[in-house]
Every structure is written in structure tokens, then in C-alpha cells.
Design a protein around this motif. Structure first.
Motif, PDB file in Angstrom:
ATOM      1  N   PRO A   1       1.142  -1.166  -0.115  1.00 51.46           N
ATOM      2  CA  PRO A   1       0.168   0.060   0.306  1.00 51.46           C
ATOM      3  C   PRO A   1       0.633   1.230  -0.368  1.00 51.46           C
ATOM      4  N   GLY A   2       0.422   2.458  -0.647  1.00 50.39           N
ATOM      5  CA  GLY A   2       1.151   3.819  -0.443  1.00 50.39           C
ATOM      6  C   GLY A   2       0.957   4.046  -2.453  1.00 50.39           C
ATOM      7  N   VAL A   3       2.094   5.110  -1.837  1.00 47.34           N
ATOM      8  CA  VAL A   3       1.814   6.268  -3.557  1.00 47.34           C
ATOM      9  C   VAL A   3       3.565   5.565  -3.727  1.00 47.34           C
ATOM     10  N   HIS A   4       2.984   5.063  -5.682  1.00 55.80           N
ATOM     11  CA  HIS A   4       3.909   4.627  -6.103  1.00 55.80           C
ATOM     12  C   HIS A   4       4.183   5.789  -7.242  1.00 55.80           C
ATOM     13  N   LYS A   5       5.701   5.848  -7.732  1.00 56.22           N
ATOM     14  CA  LYS A   5       5.545   6.982  -8.803  1.00 56.22           C
ATOM     15  C   LYS A   5       6.581   6.209  -9.850  1.00 56.22           C
ATOM     16  N   ILE A   6       5.662   6.124 -11.352  1.00 54.14           N
ATOM     17  CA  ILE A   6       5.894   5.634 -12.577  1.00 54.14           C
ATOM     18  C   ILE A   6       6.612   6.357 -13.227  1.00 54.14           C
ATOM     19  N   PHE A   7       7.304   6.901 -13.969  1.00 56.05           N
ATOM     20  CA  PHE A   7       8.045   7.089 -14.782  1.00 56.05           C
ATOM     21  C   PHE A   7       8.429   6.795 -16.454  1.00 56.05           C
ATOM     22  N   ILE A   8       7.698   7.146 -17.129  1.00 59.98           N
ATOM     23  CA  ILE A   8       8.224   6.705 -18.637  1.00 59.98           C
ATOM     24  C   ILE A   8       9.086   7.927 -19.637  1.00 59.98           C
ATOM     25  N   VAL A  25       4.908  11.117 -16.427  1.00 62.79           N
ATOM     26  CA  VAL A  25       4.960  10.503 -14.823  1.00 62.79           C
ATOM     27  C   VAL A  25       3.608  10.175 -14.311  1.00 62.79           C
ATOM     28  N   LEU A  26       3.105   8.998 -13.267  1.00 60.14           N
ATOM     29  CA  LEU A  26       1.792   8.670 -13.141  1.00 60.14           C
ATOM     30  C   LEU A  26       2.264   8.555 -12.003  1.00 60.14           C
ATOM     31  N   TYR A  27       0.947   8.661 -11.188  1.00 64.21           N
ATOM     32  CA  TYR A  27       0.851   7.986  -9.298  1.00 64.21           C
ATOM     33  C   TYR A  27      -0.605   7.512  -9.300  1.00 64.21           C
ATOM     34  N   MET A  28       0.387   5.984  -8.677  1.00 66.56           N
ATOM     35  CA  MET A  28      -0.263   4.949  -8.285  1.00 66.56           C
ATOM     36  C   MET A  28      -0.234   5.331  -6.782  1.00 66.56           C
ATOM     37  N   ASP A  32      -4.847  -0.164   1.074  1.00 68.78           N
ATOM     38  CA  ASP A  32      -5.262  -1.864   1.964  1.00 68.78           C
ATOM     39  C   ASP A  32      -5.957  -2.894   1.638  1.00 68.78           C
ATOM     40  N   ASP A  33      -7.046  -2.045   1.037  1.00 67.91           N
ATOM     41  CA  ASP A  33      -7.323  -3.706   0.039  1.00 67.91           C
ATOM     42  C   ASP A  33      -7.234  -3.904  -1.133  1.00 67.91           C
ATOM     43  N   GLY A  34      -6.021  -3.257  -2.122  1.00 64.55           N
ATOM     44  CA  GLY A  34      -5.029  -3.907  -2.799  1.00 64.55           C
ATOM     45  C   GLY A  34      -6.132  -2.967  -4.186  1.00 64.55           C
ATOM     46  N   SER A  35      -6.726  -1.697  -3.777  1.00 65.72           N
ATOM     47  CA  SER A  35      -7.319  -1.776  -5.012  1.00 65.72           C
ATOM     48  C   SER A  35      -6.155  -0.435  -5.245  1.00 65.72           C
ATOM     49  N   VAL A  36      -6.610  -0.028  -6.666  1.00 66.99           N
ATOM     50  CA  VAL A  36      -5.065   0.652  -7.336  1.00 66.99           C
ATOM     51  C   VAL A  36      -5.905   2.332  -8.755  1.00 66.99           C
ATOM     52  N   THR A  37      -5.358   3.448  -8.108  1.00 69.41           N
ATOM     53  CA  THR A  37      -6.329   4.099  -8.669  1.00 69.41           C
ATOM     54  C   THR A  37      -4.679   4.826  -9.689  1.00 69.41           C
ATOM     55  N   LEU A  38      -5.131   5.560 -10.513  1.00 71.96           N
ATOM     56  CA  LEU A  38      -3.407   6.068 -11.588  1.00 71.96           C
ATOM     57  C   LEU A  38      -4.504   7.700 -11.148  1.00 71.96           C
ATOM     58  N   SER A  39      -2.897   8.397 -11.007  1.00 73.16           N
ATOM     59  CA  SER A  39      -3.257  10.220 -11.076  1.00 73.16           C
ATOM     60  C   SER A  39      -2.282  10.946 -11.818  1.00 73.16           C
ATOM     61  N   GLU A  40      -2.197  11.647 -12.207  1.00 76.42           N
ATOM     62  CA  GLU A  40      -1.105  12.666 -12.787  1.00 76.42           C
ATOM     63  C   GLU A  40      -1.341  13.373 -11.958  1.00 76.42           C
ATOM     64  N   GLN A  41      -1.297  13.571 -11.016  1.00 78.40           N
ATOM     65  CA  GLN A  41      -1.152  14.799 -10.115  1.00 78.40           C
ATOM     66  C   GLN A  41      -0.891  13.866  -8.555  1.00 78.40           C
ATOM     67  N   ASP A  42       0.055  14.306  -7.915  1.00 77.15           N
ATOM     68  CA  ASP A  42       0.718  13.784  -7.141  1.00 77.15           C
ATOM     69  C   ASP A  42      -0.205  13.872  -5.482  1.00 77.15           C
ATOM     70  N   PRO A  43      -0.784  12.878  -4.869  1.00 75.85           N
ATOM     71  CA  PRO A  43      -2.021  12.791  -4.292  1.00 75.85           C
ATOM     72  C   PRO A  43      -1.206  13.537  -2.820  1.00 75.85           C
ATOM     73  N   ASN A  44       0.423  13.594  -2.604  1.00 77.14           N
ATOM     74  CA  ASN A  44       0.901  13.940  -1.154  1.00 77.14           C
ATOM     75  C   ASN A  44       1.197  15.111  -1.602  1.00 77.14           C
TER      76      ASN A  44
END
Length: 289
Positions: A1-8, A25-28, A32-44
Motif C-alpha cells: 500500500p502507498g503512493v508509487h511514482k511511475i516514470f515513462i 509521470v503517473l502516480y499509482m 489497503d484493500d488492494g485497490s489501485v488508482t492512477l493519477s497525473e497529480q501527486d496526491p501527497n
């Protein structure tokens, strides 16, 4: 769980002298339940406006604090504001340090209800500033809680040139302001210097590029009719991570310039693009056609 930064990133070499590169760059966010959301904006991402400037404070202990005729302690505050500069190259950025010039800077004092202002000025061409004032914080309290505020508003020879603000949906957006930490003092002589971080520096690089364009315009006959000088304040929107992937001038509705802030196309260091859009705004509001 957490925020992961993906660079392409990807590149295409057209010939020996031309190469095209695109990155994203995408932020994944993994829940905690295994759900995944993608965003171009850093949630933190932290809020840039009202952030604290990196600051160094030195007190001249050899200088007498001095008092006004009414007994109030006197303060002398001088310093310099510097920022980072990133010049785009084919292989990345070249970093240097330059002064923040012509920017509105204010001396303030923290209070219980409403903070006080002890004046404002615009930084000199080398980024320096100076304040002198005498005051106390009320009966039996000579200690002031001082801080310096830097506004993203540039002025030249009494003319408002540009202000850089957050990228909101409906104007007016908030103009960027950055503060120092609190300095508690009962008087004296202080040197307070600032070295803006990268995002704070980006705000003033945008403003500084437009100041350069304003100076060139006026040095080459930019005024029309009976005006002695081109006199129009540019409003610029930029907010890191807000998702704008294009830099453009909106003259039909808001009369504002938006600077691209997406990870795939950040334009806050691209002076040529910034100046190009400013000339659209300048011509739209002040051109001869």
C-alpha cells in the motif's frame, strides 16, 4: 500500500541533429484493500502558496539596538533574496543561482488577531532589500515576532509588470506569497537572506522572464498613442502538479496566461515559451491593430 511514482520516457532520433523526447509521470495509489488508482497529480504534494522560504538569520551583536524617542526598540533588517535557475538543454537542465529582482517584499509582525506591516519595497536588481522601523508589542512587551513576506508581484519603475498566481477555476486566484520563519527580537540589526527552493524559484523564473520581455518591449517603442510606456500587468497561472499540459494565453474570457505544469511538459523554466505567450497578451491588450 502507498503512493508509487511511475516514470515513462521515449525518444526518436530523426537525424544526426534532431531528437524528439517525451516523458510522463503517473502516480499509482495502492489502497489497503488492494485497490489501485492512477493519477497525473501527486496526491501527497504540499501546498506551495504560503510556504516557508529557506532562510539564514544573522544578528550583528556589536551594533546597538537603539530606541525611538518614545522608548520603542528599533530594528534594522537587510538581506538578499536568491533563487535557483534551471536552463533547459538537450541533456537536461543546467542549474545556477540568480537574484530575485523587482519583487515586492514586506516586513511583518505576527499578532494575535491581525498581523502588522512595517512597510514594503521592491528588491533591487541584485536581490537586496532593507527595512528600518521602531515599535514594541504593547505595554511591558518590547519583543516583536517578525517575519518577511515575499510576493510574486514584480514592478519596474513604478509600473506593475506581472503577478504569478495559483491555477484556480475562477479568477481571481491567489497570488503566491512566501514567508520566512518567525524571528523574536527586542531590537537590533539583522541580516536575513533567502535561498528559494525549486518550486518557489519556478514562480519567480516565470515572472522574471516576463519582466525581460516587458523591458525589451519598452526599449523598442512598445508604447502607443500618447502613452510614455507600455503599462499593463500580466496575470499568469502556474501550479505544479495541477495537470495543465499546455502553455497558452486565454484572451477571450479571463485574459490570463497559463503555464504548463504537467510532468510530461513542464514549461516553468522555458523562458522562450513564457515570453511567447506574454507577447500574445501584450498585443491583445496593447497592440496597434
Amino acid at each position: 500500500p502507498g503512493v508509487h511514482k511511475i516514470f515513462i520516457s521515449g525518444g526518436l532520433t530523426a537525424n544526426d541533429g534532431v531528437r524528439y523526447v517525451q516523458a510522463a509521470v503517473l502516480y499509482m495509489t495502492v489502497g489497503d484493500d488492494g485497490s489501485v488508482t492512477l493519477s497525473e497529480q501527486d496526491p501527497n504534494r504540499a501546498n506551495l502558496n504560503d510556504s516557508i522560504m529557506p532562510t539564514t538569520v544573522e544578528q550583528d551583536v556589536s551594533a546597538s539596538a537603539g530606541h525611538a524617542p518614545d522608548g520603542d526598540p528599533c530594528f534594522t533588517v537587510t538581506g538578499r533574496v536568491m533563487r535557483q535557475e534551471y536552463t533547459p538543454t538537450q541533456s537536461g537542465y543546467t542549474q545556477t543561482t540568480v537574484p530575485v529582482r523587482s519583487a515586492r517584499i514586506e516586513m511583518r509582525e505576527e499578532d494575535t488577531l491581525f498581523d502588522d506591516s512595517y512597510g514594503e519595497m521592491f528588491t533591487n536588481s541584485d536581490g537586496t532589500y532593507a527595512f528600518h522601523f521602531c515599535d514594541d508589542d504593547g505595554i511591558f512587551d518590547d519583543e516583536l515576532e517578525l517575519y518577511v513576506r515575499l510576493h510574486a508581484n514584480l514592478q519596474k519603475d513604478g509600473h506593475d509588470v506581472v503577478e504569478v498566481q495559483e491555477d484556480g477555476l475562477i479568477p481571481p486566484e491567489s497570488v503566491y506569497e512566501f514567508d520566512s520563519g518567525i524571528i523574536e527580537s527586542e531590537g537590533g540589526t539583522y541580516t536575513i537572506n533567502f535561498d528559494l527552493n525549486r518550486d518557489q524559484s519556478a514562480v519567480f523564473n516565470i515572472a522574471d522572464a516576463i519582466l525581460d520581455a516587458w523591458n525589451v518591449w519598452n526599449a523598442n517603442g512598445g508604447a502607443v498613442d500618447d502613452d510614455a510606456i507600455f503599462d499593463y500587468q500580466a496575470e499568469v497561472n502556474w501550479e505544479k502538479g495541477d495537470g495543465d499540459d499546455k502553455t497558452y494565453y486565454n484572451g477571450n474570457v479571463w485574459d490570463e496566461i497559463t503555464i504548463a505544469d504537467s510532468n510530461s511538459n513542464p514549461d516553468e523554466w522555458d523562458d522562450g515559451v513564457i515570453i511567447h505567450e506574454w507577447t500574445h497578451q501584450a498585443d491583445d491588450n496593447y497592440g496597434c491593430d
